[in-house]
Design an enzyme around this catalytic site. Structure first.
Site, PDB file in Angstrom:
ATOM      1  CB  ALA A   1      42.726  57.477 -73.410  1.00 37.04           C
ATOM      2  CB  SER A   2      39.485  59.304 -77.520  1.00 33.20           C
ATOM      3  OG  SER A   2      40.186  58.845 -78.678  1.00 33.20           O
TER       4      SER A   2
ATOM      5  CD1 TRP B   1      37.459  50.012 -75.844  1.00 32.81           C
ATOM      6  CD2 TRP B   1      36.398  48.865 -74.240  1.00 32.81           C
ATOM      7  NE1 TRP B   1      36.250  50.626 -75.649  1.00 32.81           N
ATOM      8  CE2 TRP B   1      35.578  49.937 -74.664  1.00 32.81           C
ATOM      9  CE3 TRP B   1      35.918  48.003 -73.265  1.00 32.81           C
ATOM     10  CZ2 TRP B   1      34.319  50.162 -74.119  1.00 32.81           C
ATOM     11  CZ3 TRP B   1      34.671  48.234 -72.720  1.00 32.81           C
ATOM     12  CH2 TRP B   1      33.886  49.307 -73.150  1.00 32.81           C
TER      13      TRP B   1
ATOM     14  CG  HIS C   1      31.980  49.625 -68.319  1.00 30.45           C
ATOM     15  ND1 HIS C   1      33.241  49.078 -68.380  1.00 30.45           N
ATOM     16  CD2 HIS C   1      31.965  50.618 -69.236  1.00 30.45           C
ATOM     17  CE1 HIS C   1      33.949  49.697 -69.307  1.00 30.45           C
ATOM     18  NE2 HIS C   1      33.210  50.650 -69.833  1.00 30.45           N
TER      19      HIS C   1
ATOM     20  CD  GLU D   1      38.888  53.313 -68.020  1.00 36.15           C
ATOM     21  OE1 GLU D   1      38.163  54.261 -68.388  1.00 36.15           O
ATOM     22  OE2 GLU D   1      39.709  52.758 -68.766  1.00 36.15           O
TER      23      GLU D   1
ATOM     24  CD  GLU E   1      38.505  49.716 -70.940  1.00 33.28           C
ATOM     25  OE1 GLU E   1      37.566  49.411 -70.175  1.00 33.28           O
ATOM     26  OE2 GLU E   1      38.636  50.865 -71.416  1.00 33.28           O
TER      27      GLU E   1
ATOM     28  CE  LYS F   1      31.697  55.547 -80.997  1.00 33.22           C
ATOM     29  NZ  LYS F   1      31.816  55.996 -79.582  1.00 33.22           N
TER      30      LYS F   1
ATOM     31  CD1 TRP G   1      24.027  54.456 -76.130  1.00 34.53           C
ATOM     32  CD2 TRP G   1      26.078  54.086 -75.314  1.00 34.53           C
ATOM     33  NE1 TRP G   1      24.218  55.324 -75.094  1.00 34.53           N
ATOM     34  CE2 TRP G   1      25.459  55.126 -74.566  1.00 34.53           C
ATOM     35  CE3 TRP G   1      27.379  53.691 -74.977  1.00 34.53           C
ATOM     36  CZ2 TRP G   1      26.117  55.760 -73.512  1.00 34.53           C
ATOM     37  CZ3 TRP G   1      28.020  54.339 -73.923  1.00 34.53           C
ATOM     38  CH2 TRP G   1      27.392  55.350 -73.205  1.00 34.53           C
TER      39      TRP G   1
ATOM     40  CD  GLU H   1      35.505  54.778 -80.394  1.00 36.48           C
ATOM     41  OE1 GLU H   1      34.941  55.876 -80.175  1.00 36.48           O
ATOM     42  OE2 GLU H   1      35.366  53.790 -79.652  1.00 36.48           O
TER      43      GLU H   1
ATOM     44  CE1 TYR I   1      41.427  51.829 -75.210  1.00 31.63           C
ATOM     45  CE2 TYR I   1      41.713  52.458 -72.906  1.00 31.63           C
ATOM     46  CZ  TYR I   1      40.958  51.860 -73.907  1.00 31.63           C
ATOM     47  OH  TYR I   1      39.761  51.269 -73.586  1.00 31.63           O
TER      48      TYR I   1
END
Length: 324
Positions: free
Chosen positions: A253-254, A281, A123, A158, A247, A286, A58, A288, A219
């Site tokens: 968390a999204s 992270w 990952h 994860e 991380e 992106k 991506w 985000e 997060y």
């Protein structure tokens, strides 16, 4: 938002300083696990701080190159880089093992050349379902990088809704494979529930191997990642479990959501107090919250401040302040 603006101004002043280009491996040497702590060759906790590349597919794929590695070292002052090799998604390792391995090793080699520590991250949220592929990959990595103190193996990113025993059984098999070729470099083992059930791991850690540590993820702004999650990690640390924050993000968390500076600084202070190594992270453009780069940021580094997101400004400022 006012705090973010202040950080941006601070980061502008940071840019005026000279790049340090520290060879972190020369400074710390080979890492080891002793008495529940990760130590350097001088028996001191090195507290590595750095950044995680995004999934190697991506939009994150384009940042897997030497130019970006060099810029992260010279401008962000990272001491650690996490190479997050995508496994399950389309074009990931399961579909294109040769291409993904080439992409990852090119990036790892660039980081090794610069004296950075490197997390080789499988990952994959379902690594237990891909045991043979994982063993084959890490056997190659161990053969290639044995004797390179830069390398840290992160063998399961994860785990989702599976029991710790399932993760543990998988980890033991991969550890055995790595140790055939690399007897020393640290291996990081995941924990169930997205690397959050670290207190459960502390009650039943893996035995019989040297230099094993465990990943913990959070997060900072996530409403479910606050005092209770920190308490779990505190319990694990008190029990003598060696922890590595492979991380964490400033948002939720999204990967998106709110960037709560106050909550982020509480988590940051907690990592500093416990001298935990970490990778933030993530390096991607992106749109985000946790993305370090604004959309359209160059795939070869040399980013001006207006190409950093609020997360990017904050993390760059912290790295330049603490990595000295």
């Amino acid at each position: 938002m006012k705090r973010v603006i202040l950080l941006l101004l601070c980061s502008c002043f940071c840019r005026l300083g000279f790049a340090q280009n520290i060879n972190w491996v020369n400074r710390n040497g080979a890492l080891k696990v002793v008495g529940g702590k990760i130590l350097n060759s001088n028996n001191v906790e090195p507290q590595l701080r750095g950044l995680s590349l995004s999934w190697s597919v991506w939009g994150g794929r384009k940042y897997y190159n030497a130019d970006v590695v060099n810029w992260l070292q010279s401008d962000f002052n990272i001491s650690l880089l996490r190479a997050s090799m995508a496994v399950q998604p389309d074009s990931g390792y399961l579909q294109n093992p040769v291409e993904q391995e080439k992409l990852i090793t090119k990036t790892i080699d660039a980081a090794v050349k610069k004296g950075l520590y490197v997390l080789i991250d499988w990952h994959d949220h379902h690594a237990n379902e891909h045991l043979e592929q994982s063993k084959m990959f890490f056997a190659k990595m161990a053969k290639k990088y044995v004797g390179k103190p830069n390398i840290i193996y992160e063998i399961f990113n994860e785990p989702e809704k599976i029991e710790w025993q399932t993760v543990k059984d998988y980890a033991v098999e991969v550890i055995k494979e790595i140790r055939k070729y690399d007897p020393e470099n640290i291996i990081i083992v995941g924990s169930s529930h997205w690397d959050q059930d670290i207190d459960i791991v502390a009650k039943d850690p893996i035995k019989g191997f040297r230099n094993i540590a465990y990943s913990f993820h959070f997060y900072a702004s996530d409403p479910f990642h606050q005092d209770l999650l920190m308490k779990r990690a505190d319990e694990a640390i008190s029990a003598g479990l060696p922890i590595f924050v492979t991380e964490w993000g400033v948002g939720e968390a999204s990967g998106d959501g709110k960037f709560d500076v106050e909550k982020t600084e509480k988590w940051f202070a907690w990592m500093e107090k416990n001298k935990l190594s970490w990778a933030n992270w993530n390096i991607t453009d992106k749109k985000e919250t946790t993305a370090i780069l604004a959309p359209g940021a160059s795939p070869t580094g040399k980013w001006k401040l207006n190409m950093l997101t609020p997360a990017g400004v904050y993390i760059r400022t912290q790295l330049k302040k603490f990595n000295k």
